[in-house]
Scaffold this motif. Structure first.
Motif, PDB file in Angstrom:
ATOM      1  N   MET A  71       0.820  -1.210   0.000  1.00  0.00           N
ATOM      2  CA  MET A  71       0.000   0.000   0.000  1.00  0.00           C
ATOM      3  C   MET A  71       0.857   1.265   0.000  1.00  0.00           C
ATOM      4  SD  MET A  71      -3.020  -1.361   2.533  1.00  0.00           S
ATOM      5  CE  MET A  71      -3.701   0.239   2.826  1.00  0.00           C
ATOM      6  N   ILE A  72       1.952   1.257   0.743  1.00  0.00           N
ATOM      7  CA  ILE A  72       2.847   2.414   0.782  1.00  0.00           C
ATOM      8  C   ILE A  72       3.440   2.669  -0.598  1.00  0.00           C
ATOM      9  CG2 ILE A  72       5.096   3.217   1.635  1.00  0.00           C
ATOM     10  CD1 ILE A  72       4.347   1.835   4.320  1.00  0.00           C
ATOM     11  N   PHE A  73       3.949   1.613  -1.241  1.00  0.00           N
ATOM     12  CA  PHE A  73       4.568   1.803  -2.554  1.00  0.00           C
ATOM     13  C   PHE A  73       3.539   2.113  -3.637  1.00  0.00           C
ATOM     14  CE2 PHE A  73       8.274   0.086  -0.448  1.00  0.00           C
ATOM     15  CZ  PHE A  73       9.293   0.827  -1.019  1.00  0.00           C
ATOM     16  N   ALA A  74       2.332   1.579  -3.506  1.00  0.00           N
ATOM     17  CA  ALA A  74       1.269   1.935  -4.458  1.00  0.00           C
ATOM     18  C   ALA A  74       0.933   3.418  -4.330  1.00  0.00           C
ATOM     19  CB  ALA A  74       0.032   1.077  -4.210  1.00  0.00           C
ATOM     20  N   ALA A  75       0.879   3.902  -3.092  1.00  0.00           N
ATOM     21  CA  ALA A  75       0.602   5.324  -2.872  1.00  0.00           C
ATOM     22  C   ALA A  75       1.734   6.195  -3.428  1.00  0.00           C
ATOM     23  CB  ALA A  75       0.403   5.594  -1.386  1.00  0.00           C
ATOM     24  N   LEU A  76       2.976   5.778  -3.195  1.00  0.00           N
ATOM     25  CA  LEU A  76       4.114   6.566  -3.678  1.00  0.00           C
ATOM     26  C   LEU A  76       4.194   6.589  -5.203  1.00  0.00           C
ATOM     27  CD1 LEU A  76       6.881   5.573  -1.108  1.00  0.00           C
ATOM     28  CD2 LEU A  76       5.895   7.849  -1.445  1.00  0.00           C
ATOM     29  N   THR A  77       3.968   5.449  -5.830  1.00  0.00           N
ATOM     30  CA  THR A  77       4.039   5.442  -7.296  1.00  0.00           C
ATOM     31  C   THR A  77       2.859   6.202  -7.895  1.00  0.00           C
ATOM     32  OG1 THR A  77       3.073   3.204  -7.322  1.00  0.00           O
ATOM     33  CG2 THR A  77       5.466   3.374  -7.519  1.00  0.00           C
ATOM     34  N   SER A  78       1.712   6.165  -7.248  1.00  0.00           N
ATOM     35  CA  SER A  78       0.572   6.972  -7.715  1.00  0.00           C
ATOM     36  C   SER A  78       0.882   8.461  -7.577  1.00  0.00           C
ATOM     37  CB  SER A  78      -0.686   6.638  -6.911  1.00  0.00           C
ATOM     38  OG  SER A  78      -1.068   5.315  -7.118  1.00  0.00           O
ATOM     39  N   ALA A  79       1.455   8.845  -6.440  1.00  0.00           N
ATOM     40  CA  ALA A  79       1.832  10.244  -6.229  1.00  0.00           C
ATOM     41  C   ALA A  79       2.887  10.676  -7.251  1.00  0.00           C
ATOM     42  CB  ALA A  79       2.352  10.431  -4.808  1.00  0.00           C
ATOM     43  N   PHE A  80       3.792   9.778  -7.575  1.00  0.00           N
ATOM     44  CA  PHE A  80       4.817  10.046  -8.583  1.00  0.00           C
ATOM     45  C   PHE A  80       4.158  10.438  -9.908  1.00  0.00           C
ATOM     46  CE2 PHE A  80       7.653   8.913 -11.995  1.00  0.00           C
ATOM     47  CZ  PHE A  80       8.946   9.000 -11.523  1.00  0.00           C
ATOM     48  N   ILE A  81       3.205   9.622 -10.345  1.00  0.00           N
ATOM     49  CA  ILE A  81       2.535   9.862 -11.629  1.00  0.00           C
ATOM     50  C   ILE A  81       1.761  11.184 -11.605  1.00  0.00           C
ATOM     51  CG2 ILE A  81       0.705   9.013 -13.153  1.00  0.00           C
ATOM     52  CD1 ILE A  81       1.690   6.152 -12.417  1.00  0.00           C
TER      53      ILE A  81
END
Length: 193
Positions: free
Chosen positions: A33-43
């Motif tokens: 969940m943390i990495f999904a949130a970070l990669t979403s924020a990246f995009i």
């Protein structure tokens, strides 16, 4: 009386998981969940503009190969433990630990290469995201290396074998997860840098 015995013998076993394995899976889900949130924020942030364009360090290809090799060597360790091949278990765990440390050293050199390309943690969000994603993964990988060392010590004390696989299974699950997470991050960065 025989009918009652037959009924008792056919009773279903409840689905059960060792509490430590369950805790590990909860931890893995939270990391996902943390990495999904970070990669979403990246995009999302990349779409806003003011994004530094830079080439990823070539050493990331090398570290990706290392993490794949380490997963293979840990699988070798797992199979060795399951078959009570304790010498192979120790060798494979040692190889995996060394490869894990080599991956971390490679990640450090990728940061050095980023600095040489004027990509810093502060300044442009592209650099910030790169350091946060790789740094957070490295922090989890450090915990994975510590887990490997604990399992390696246990193997030298003959506490890991076909009758005691719980710790080995947990270590393999976590390590393979970290390897898969890195491949996801690497492909993500290749496609979105």
């Amino acid at each position: 009386m025989e009918e009652k015995l037959a009924y008792i013998e056919e009773a279903e076993q409840p689905i059960a998981m060792h509490p430590k394995k369950f805790a590990l899976w909860l931890f893995i889900v939270s990391v996902v969940m943390i990495f999904a949130a970070l990669t979403s924020a990246f995009i999302v942030r990349q779409g806003e503009g003011n994004w530094l364009d830079y080439d990823l360090p070539q050493i990331l290809w090398f570290t990706s190969g290392i993490i794949l090799l380490s997963s293979a060597s840990l699988h070798w360790a797992y199979v060795s433990a399951k078959n009570d091949q304790l010498t192979n278990l120790k060798v494979a765990l040692s190889v995996t630990t060394v490869l894990g440390i080599a991956f971390l050293i490679g990640q450090w050199y990728s940061w050095v290469a980023l600095v040489e390309r004027d990509v810093y943690f502060v300044g442009n969000p592209a650099g910030s995201f790169m350091y946060v994603l790789t740094g957070l993964h490295a922090a989890h990988l450090i915990s994975g290396v510590i887990f490997l060392i604990i399992v390696l010590i246990s193997s030298f004390r003959y506490k890991i074998h076909s009758q005691r696989m719980n710790t080995m299974e947990m270590c393999a699950t976590y390590w393979h997860f970290l390897g898969g997470l890195w491949i996801y991050l690497f492909v993500f960065l290749l496609l979105n840098h």
